[in-house]
Design an enzyme around this catalytic site. Sequence first.
Site, mmCIF file in Angstrom:
data_model
loop_
_atom_site.group_PDB
_atom_site.id
_atom_site.type_symbol
_atom_site.label_atom_id
_atom_site.label_comp_id
_atom_site.label_asym_id
_atom_site.label_seq_id
_atom_site.Cartn_x
_atom_site.Cartn_y
_atom_site.Cartn_z
ATOM 1 N N CYS A 36 62.004 21.138 -12.734
ATOM 2 C CA CYS A 36 63.228 21.896 -12.424
ATOM 3 C C CYS A 36 64.270 20.988 -11.786
ATOM 4 O O CYS A 36 65.425 21.366 -11.655
ATOM 5 C CB CYS A 36 62.915 23.089 -11.506
ATOM 6 S SG CYS A 36 62.252 22.609 -9.914
ATOM 7 N N CYS A 105 57.915 27.100 -6.207
ATOM 8 C CA CYS A 105 58.919 26.586 -5.260
ATOM 9 C C CYS A 105 58.288 26.422 -3.865
ATOM 10 O O CYS A 105 58.634 25.498 -3.132
ATOM 11 C CB CYS A 105 60.120 27.522 -5.179
ATOM 12 S SG CYS A 105 60.710 28.072 -6.785
HETATM 13 FE FE1 FES Z 1 62.579 24.358 -8.684
HETATM 14 FE FE2 FES Z 1 62.510 26.601 -7.326
HETATM 15 S S1 FES Z 1 63.111 26.339 -9.387
HETATM 16 S S2 FES Z 1 61.859 24.657 -6.677
#
Ligand code: FES
Length: 146
Positions: A36, A105
Amino acid sequence: MASVYSEKVMDHFINPRNVGEIENADGIGEIGNAKCGDIMKMYIKVENDVIVDVKFKTFGCGSAIATSSMATEMIKGKTIAEALTLSNKAVVEALDGLPAHKIHCSVLAEQSIRAAIADYYRRRGIDPEPIVGKTMTDEEIEACHI
Ligand code: FES
């Protein structure tokens, strides 16, 4: 529209606690999730084995900010041994939950604390692994991203 996030998550996202850096920190841990692209940096100040101060900077999503904020509150004033027992699950529970696709996360929060503690020992010339255990590899962290 009802939020999928609890009031606590929203509160810690909008008013994150312990944001910033610690000058002359005793340990710094930085963990990123390549999938991400989010990055979390954790700073700790330690006196007599107690985490007397902790601050974080998160370049990431709202859940990453909320979990790092909650995690700092949960370890501030605690011993290193206590801080090492903090799991991402406990942080999620303290926030009254996160949607399943956001659990990864919270792993950044748990792992950045462990990385900061490992750094603290390394700076003192102590091998952190017997105390902190293995920190997750980049691949393992990436695999948490669902
Ligand atoms: Fe990457 Fe939350 S989407 S830490």
